[in-house]
Design a protein around this motif. Structure first.
Motif, PDB file in Angstrom:
ATOM      1  N   UNK A  13      44.418  36.192  51.666  1.00 45.15           N
ATOM      2  CA  UNK A  13      45.436  36.205  50.825  1.00 45.15           C
ATOM      3  C   UNK A  13      44.556  36.899  49.231  1.00 45.15           C
ATOM      4  N   UNK A  14      43.687  36.411  49.051  1.00 46.97           N
ATOM      5  CA  UNK A  14      42.841  36.310  47.859  1.00 46.97           C
ATOM      6  C   UNK A  14      42.343  38.063  48.091  1.00 46.97           C
ATOM      7  N   UNK A  45      31.023  46.600  28.445  1.00 48.00           N
ATOM      8  CA  UNK A  45      30.294  46.175  29.444  1.00 48.00           C
ATOM      9  C   UNK A  45      30.996  45.302  30.102  1.00 48.00           C
ATOM     10  N   UNK A  46      30.803  44.866  31.470  1.00 48.18           N
ATOM     11  CA  UNK A  46      31.640  43.870  32.146  1.00 48.18           C
ATOM     12  C   UNK A  46      30.459  42.702  32.661  1.00 48.18           C
ATOM     13  N   UNK A  47      31.310  41.695  32.709  1.00 50.20           N
ATOM     14  CA  UNK A  47      30.465  40.391  33.424  1.00 50.20           C
ATOM     15  C   UNK A  47      31.344  39.653  34.087  1.00 50.20           C
ATOM     16  N   UNK A  48      30.932  38.894  35.127  1.00 51.03           N
ATOM     17  CA  UNK A  48      31.643  38.118  35.947  1.00 51.03           C
ATOM     18  C   UNK A  48      32.275  36.823  35.040  1.00 51.03           C
ATOM     19  N   UNK A  49      33.297  36.609  35.153  1.00 50.03           N
ATOM     20  CA  UNK A  49      33.986  35.660  34.437  1.00 50.03           C
ATOM     21  C   UNK A  49      35.425  35.193  34.953  1.00 50.03           C
ATOM     22  N   UNK A  50      35.226  34.295  36.013  1.00 51.26           N
ATOM     23  CA  UNK A  50      36.690  33.979  36.249  1.00 51.26           C
ATOM     24  C   UNK A  50      37.377  33.201  35.500  1.00 51.26           C
ATOM     25  N   UNK A  51      38.550  33.569  35.492  1.00 53.90           N
ATOM     26  CA  UNK A  51      39.622  32.810  34.504  1.00 53.90           C
ATOM     27  C   UNK A  51      39.998  31.538  34.801  1.00 53.90           C
ATOM     28  N   UNK A  52      39.675  31.029  36.057  1.00 55.64           N
ATOM     29  CA  UNK A  52      39.905  29.519  36.445  1.00 55.64           C
ATOM     30  C   UNK A  52      39.002  29.217  37.220  1.00 55.64           C
ATOM     31  N   UNK A  53      38.829  27.711  37.570  1.00 54.64           N
ATOM     32  CA  UNK A  53      38.050  27.188  38.720  1.00 54.64           C
ATOM     33  C   UNK A  53      38.460  27.591  40.129  1.00 54.64           C
ATOM     34  N   UNK A  54      39.820  27.769  40.158  1.00 54.18           N
ATOM     35  CA  UNK A  54      40.279  28.311  41.412  1.00 54.18           C
ATOM     36  C   UNK A  54      39.933  29.515  42.012  1.00 54.18           C
ATOM     37  N   UNK A  55      39.950  30.570  40.911  1.00 53.32           N
ATOM     38  CA  UNK A  55      39.168  31.973  41.001  1.00 53.32           C
ATOM     39  C   UNK A  55      37.685  31.879  41.586  1.00 53.32           C
ATOM     40  N   UNK A  56      37.034  31.138  40.845  1.00 56.21           N
ATOM     41  CA  UNK A  56      35.650  30.746  41.066  1.00 56.21           C
ATOM     42  C   UNK A  56      35.474  30.260  42.608  1.00 56.21           C
ATOM     43  N   UNK A  57      36.330  29.369  42.816  1.00 55.41           N
ATOM     44  CA  UNK A  57      36.151  28.716  44.262  1.00 55.41           C
ATOM     45  C   UNK A  57      36.503  29.798  45.115  1.00 55.41           C
ATOM     46  N   UNK A  58      37.469  30.566  45.103  1.00 54.28           N
ATOM     47  CA  UNK A  58      37.945  31.751  46.115  1.00 54.28           C
ATOM     48  C   UNK A  58      36.570  32.702  46.234  1.00 54.28           C
ATOM     49  N   UNK A  59      35.949  33.042  45.007  1.00 56.34           N
ATOM     50  CA  UNK A  59      35.030  34.065  45.229  1.00 56.34           C
ATOM     51  C   UNK A  59      33.720  33.433  45.936  1.00 56.34           C
ATOM     52  N   UNK A  60      33.404  32.147  45.568  1.00 56.38           N
ATOM     53  CA  UNK A  60      32.382  31.472  46.464  1.00 56.38           C
ATOM     54  C   UNK A  60      32.605  31.358  47.879  1.00 56.38           C
TER      55      UNK A  60
END
Length: 119
Positions: free
Chosen positions: A9-10, A70-85
């Motif tokens: 889904x992500x 400029x752009x940088x990786x900055x997930x708005x929540x720990x959930x988004x970070x966990x999905x990316x991991x």
């Protein structure tokens, strides 16, 4: 290794191409780094429009922050970070499976019984 339905889904929602995945993972490797579009184009050997389009999508999704061109990786929540991991781990272990997932068209939503009766 099966890919969990929440990762599927992500991917369907946020990662529209293998280029997008490569861009997201590149940004994620060094979250403190601020990349210009030109640097990302060079690094990924992609077009400016492709990089810009994906950066806009990632920014709207809360995965990337853009400041001063400029752009940088900055997930708005720990959930988004966990999905990316989890997505990165799946891509490392089963790259073809992840590429196939990205490449497959999304399944159409199931038709409701009421709509089927009207049809």
């Amino acid at each position: 290794m099966a890919i969990d339905s929440d990762i599927i889904g992500f991917v369907r929602k946020h990662v529209r191409s293998v280029w997008a995945l490569e861009l997201l993972l590149l940004l994620r490797r060094d979250p403190a780094r601020r990349w210009s579009t030109a640097e990302l184009v060079r690094e990924l050997r992609a077009s400016t429009s492709l990089v810009e389009d994906n950066l806009r999508r990632f920014e709207a999704s809360g995965l990337v922050a853009r400041e001063d061109k400029h752009a940088r990786y900055a997930p708005a929540s720990p959930v988004l970070e966990a999905f990316c991991v989890r997505l990165e781990a799946a891509y490392r272990k089963r790259p073809v499976r992840v590429i196939n997932l990205i490449s497959q068209p999304a399944e159409p939503p199931a038709e409701s019984p009421e709509a089927a009766e009207r049809g």
